[in-house]
Design a protein around this motif. Structure first.
Motif, PDB file in Angstrom:
ATOM      1  N   UNK A   1       0.661  -1.013   0.233  1.00 59.39           N
ATOM      2  CA  UNK A   1      -0.077   0.153  -0.050  1.00 59.39           C
ATOM      3  C   UNK A   1       1.143   0.998   0.031  1.00 59.39           C
ATOM      4  N   UNK A   2       2.436   1.593   0.730  1.00 55.12           N
ATOM      5  CA  UNK A   2       2.624   1.977   0.301  1.00 55.12           C
ATOM      6  C   UNK A   2       3.684   2.742  -0.550  1.00 55.12           C
ATOM      7  N   UNK A   3       3.795   1.400  -1.174  1.00 51.13           N
ATOM      8  CA  UNK A   3       4.738   1.658  -2.807  1.00 51.13           C
ATOM      9  C   UNK A   3       3.571   1.964  -3.914  1.00 51.13           C
ATOM     10  N   UNK A   4       2.188   1.910  -3.466  1.00 54.09           N
ATOM     11  CA  UNK A   4       1.641   2.135  -3.953  1.00 54.09           C
ATOM     12  C   UNK A   4       0.622   3.536  -4.371  1.00 54.09           C
ATOM     13  N   UNK A   5       0.535   4.456  -2.892  1.00 45.89           N
ATOM     14  CA  UNK A   5       0.651   5.737  -2.472  1.00 45.89           C
ATOM     15  C   UNK A   5       1.601   6.804  -3.155  1.00 45.89           C
ATOM     16  N   UNK A   6       2.712   6.190  -3.057  1.00 45.64           N
ATOM     17  CA  UNK A   6       4.107   7.204  -4.042  1.00 45.64           C
ATOM     18  C   UNK A   6       4.231   6.658  -5.558  1.00 45.64           C
ATOM     19  N   UNK A   7       4.148   5.377  -5.326  1.00 48.37           N
ATOM     20  CA  UNK A   7       3.753   5.625  -7.316  1.00 48.37           C
ATOM     21  C   UNK A   7       2.388   6.838  -7.161  1.00 48.37           C
ATOM     22  N   UNK A   8       0.982   6.640  -7.095  1.00 51.20           N
ATOM     23  CA  UNK A   8       0.040   7.136  -6.995  1.00 51.20           C
ATOM     24  C   UNK A   8       0.173   8.627  -7.111  1.00 51.20           C
ATOM     25  N   UNK A   9       1.150   9.406  -6.105  1.00 54.22           N
ATOM     26  CA  UNK A   9       1.560  11.036  -5.712  1.00 54.22           C
ATOM     27  C   UNK A   9       1.842  11.210  -7.204  1.00 54.22           C
ATOM     28  N   UNK A  10       3.079  10.077  -7.435  1.00 59.07           N
ATOM     29  CA  UNK A  10       3.709  10.758  -8.994  1.00 59.07           C
ATOM     30  C   UNK A  10       2.972  10.460 -10.120  1.00 59.07           C
ATOM     31  N   UNK A  11       1.954   9.667  -9.832  1.00 59.05           N
ATOM     32  CA  UNK A  11       1.198   9.935 -11.740  1.00 59.05           C
ATOM     33  C   UNK A  11       0.306  10.581 -11.755  1.00 59.05           C
ATOM     34  N   UNK A  12      -0.166  11.143 -10.349  1.00 61.33           N
ATOM     35  CA  UNK A  12      -1.393  11.970 -10.336  1.00 61.33           C
ATOM     36  C   UNK A  12      -0.752  13.575 -10.449  1.00 61.33           C
ATOM     37  N   UNK A  13       0.522  13.689  -9.737  1.00 57.73           N
ATOM     38  CA  UNK A  13       1.375  15.073 -10.387  1.00 57.73           C
ATOM     39  C   UNK A  13       1.381  15.117 -11.761  1.00 57.73           C
ATOM     40  N   UNK A  14       2.215  14.174 -12.073  1.00 53.84           N
ATOM     41  CA  UNK A  14       2.328  14.244 -13.731  1.00 53.84           C
ATOM     42  C   UNK A  14       1.370  15.033 -14.333  1.00 53.84           C
ATOM     43  N   UNK A  15       0.120  14.422 -14.094  1.00 51.76           N
ATOM     44  CA  UNK A  15      -1.058  13.972 -14.939  1.00 51.76           C
ATOM     45  C   UNK A  15      -1.542  15.519 -14.541  1.00 51.76           C
ATOM     46  N   UNK A  16      -1.562  16.535 -13.794  1.00 50.51           N
ATOM     47  CA  UNK A  16      -2.281  17.969 -13.062  1.00 50.51           C
ATOM     48  C   UNK A  16      -1.140  18.798 -13.741  1.00 50.51           C
ATOM     49  N   UNK A  17      -0.043  18.137 -13.899  1.00 48.05           N
ATOM     50  CA  UNK A  17       0.835  19.320 -14.544  1.00 48.05           C
ATOM     51  C   UNK A  17       0.687  19.215 -15.782  1.00 48.05           C
ATOM     52  N   UNK A  18       0.165  18.308 -16.767  1.00 48.40           N
ATOM     53  CA  UNK A  18       0.014  18.291 -18.305  1.00 48.40           C
ATOM     54  C   UNK A  18      -1.194  18.684 -18.572  1.00 48.40           C
ATOM     55  N   UNK A  19      -2.212  18.234 -17.570  1.00 48.05           N
ATOM     56  CA  UNK A  19      -3.612  19.108 -18.000  1.00 48.05           C
ATOM     57  C   UNK A  19      -4.177  20.617 -17.113  1.00 48.05           C
ATOM     58  N   UNK A  20      -2.897  21.063 -16.510  1.00 45.82           N
ATOM     59  CA  UNK A  20      -3.183  22.090 -15.989  1.00 45.82           C
ATOM     60  C   UNK A  20      -1.718  22.715 -16.134  1.00 45.82           C
ATOM     61  N   UNK A  21      -1.170  22.859 -17.537  1.00 44.03           N
ATOM     62  CA  UNK A  21       0.285  24.485 -17.102  1.00 44.03           C
ATOM     63  C   UNK A  21       0.122  25.119 -16.439  1.00 44.03           C
ATOM     64  N   UNK A  22       1.255  25.145 -15.602  1.00 41.26           N
ATOM     65  CA  UNK A  22       1.750  26.810 -14.914  1.00 41.26           C
ATOM     66  C   UNK A  22       2.026  26.443 -13.486  1.00 41.26           C
ATOM     67  N   UNK A  23       2.331  27.464 -12.816  1.00 41.42           N
ATOM     68  CA  UNK A  23       2.297  27.616 -11.046  1.00 41.42           C
ATOM     69  C   UNK A  23       1.787  27.755  -9.892  1.00 41.42           C
ATOM     70  N   UNK A  24       1.591  26.424  -9.321  1.00 40.78           N
ATOM     71  CA  UNK A  24       0.319  27.241  -8.000  1.00 40.78           C
ATOM     72  C   UNK A  24       0.691  28.348  -7.691  1.00 40.78           C
TER      73      UNK A  24
END
Length: 370
Positions: A39-62
């Motif tokens: 579950x911890x490995x999945x959490x780390x993987x999902x954090x990275x995956x979702x971060x990439x999706x947000x960067x692609x879909x919504x470019x720009x800074x926070x």
């Protein structure tokens, strides 16, 4: 009273069940740790995956505008479509924080509503918002425990303005544990059955069957039949029991020989002569009913009326073709002894016989009551 065979069977099955239960318990404990790690490995993987999706879909800074969280020019606060899509993709709960407060989330409170405006736990806020580190581990999320992952959200100037979260329910861990236990339990049951069958076959061949043969020989002696020496294969103790039994047979045969020689040397003590052949001196019996009434004087040497009656009674109760081995098993005597009685009854007309030929092996002689 249970037989030795039943006692051994109960002991064997009890031991195997205890072993299987211990194995499942140890496996369950081991799999719990493995499920948490997965579950911890999945959490780390999902954090990275979702971060990439947000960067692609919504470019720009926070950034923060009018008290709301933005990604580039897109408002993220109350953006339920974003968190719902990420949740469907990963199977996790997903949340975006402005500071330590939830502004878009799939996490729901006790009332069933999205937990907008609720705060993150203090230990997570300390590590992520203050120290700027990623947090991966168990955390309390609105009163429920999850395996979680949190990463800080940084503005263009590097300041931390919020957090991104994914959470994995304990149901995920339980699913991994349950699936693994079912697989291992199936393998364990198959292995247990295999071990039980092999062990039982070995015990039957090495202990039970030799003891059964010795018991049949002892019964022969007890009913007045001087049996031949027995030969069994088994453990050392079974071999010693076989030797002791055969020595007893030798002593009885020796004693019987001495008595016979004494009788021959003293004719005045001779008993009335009895016939010892099936071919002369006996009446013909048309059925088992009349054969069962034969007295001691009508039997050849080595046969007695009690044993004959026992065999006749068994044949009357099972009026079908039977082999000498089946009759011996039924009356608990050796096959050699029983065959002598069956051949006597056959010669005197109470039984008839036929050869049964199988697909392999020797033909079997069957005795059929008339």
């Amino acid at each position: 009273m249970r037989s030795l065979k039943h006692h051994i069977l109960i002991l064997l099955l009890g031991s195997l069940v205890l072993l299987a239960a211990s194995f499942v318990g140890v496996l369950g404990f081991y799999m719990k740790g493995r499920a948490v790690a997965a579950a911890m490995i999945k959490a780390q993987t999902d954090l990275a995956t979702c971060g990439e999706i947000i960067e692609i879909k919504y470019p720009g800074s926070w950034n923060v505008q009018d008290g709301s969280l933005y990604k580039g020019t897109v408002k993220i606060s109350l953006n339920n479509d974003l968190v719902d899509n990420l949740s469907r993709l990963t199977g996790d709960t997903v949340t975006l924080f402005l500071g330590d407060t939830r502004v878009a989330t799939t996490v729901r409170g006790s009332n069933g509503e999205r937990a907008i405006g609720t705060k993150v736990s203090a230990n997570v806020a300390e590590k992520v918002l203050k120290d700027g580190q990623t947090y991966v581990g168990e955390a309390n999320v609105v009163g429920q425990w999850y395996q979680t992952g949190y990463v800080p959200l940084r503005a263009q100037n590097g300041n931390i303005i919020g957090m991104f979260y994914v959470g994995i329910s304990h149901a995920y861990e339980q699913e991994i544990i349950t699936r693994s236990l079912i697989i291992m339990a199936g393998l364990g049951v198959a292995l247990t059955i295999l071990v039980a069958l092999l062990t039982w076959f070995t015990i039957q061949r090495v202990v039970i069957q030799p003891l059964h043969n010795i018991m049949l020989g002892t019964r022969d002696l007890a009913t007045g039949h001087l049996t031949e020496k027995i030969k069994v294969s088994g453990a050392k103790e079974i071999g010693e029991l076989e030797d002791a039994f055969n020595q007893m047979v030798e002593q009885i045969q020796s004693l019987t020989g001495k008595i016979s020689r004494t009788t021959i040397n003293n004719p005045e003590n001779d008993l009335p002569e009895t016939k010892n052949s099936f071919t002369t001196g006996y009446m013909s019996y048309s059925s088992l009913n009349t054969a069962g009434t034969i007295g001691e004087e009508g039997l050849p040497k080595g046969l007695n009326q009690a044993t004959l009656g026992q065999i006749v009674q068994f044949l009357q109760a099972n009026r079908r073709p039977l082999s000498a081995e089946e009759v011996a098993e039924g009356v608990k005597l050796t096959r050699v002894t029983v065959r002598r009685y069956l051949e006597f009854l056959e010669h005197n007309g109470a039984l008839k016989s036929e050869q049964k030929y199988g697909t392999v092996g020797r033909p079997v002689k069957l005795f059929i009551p008339k």
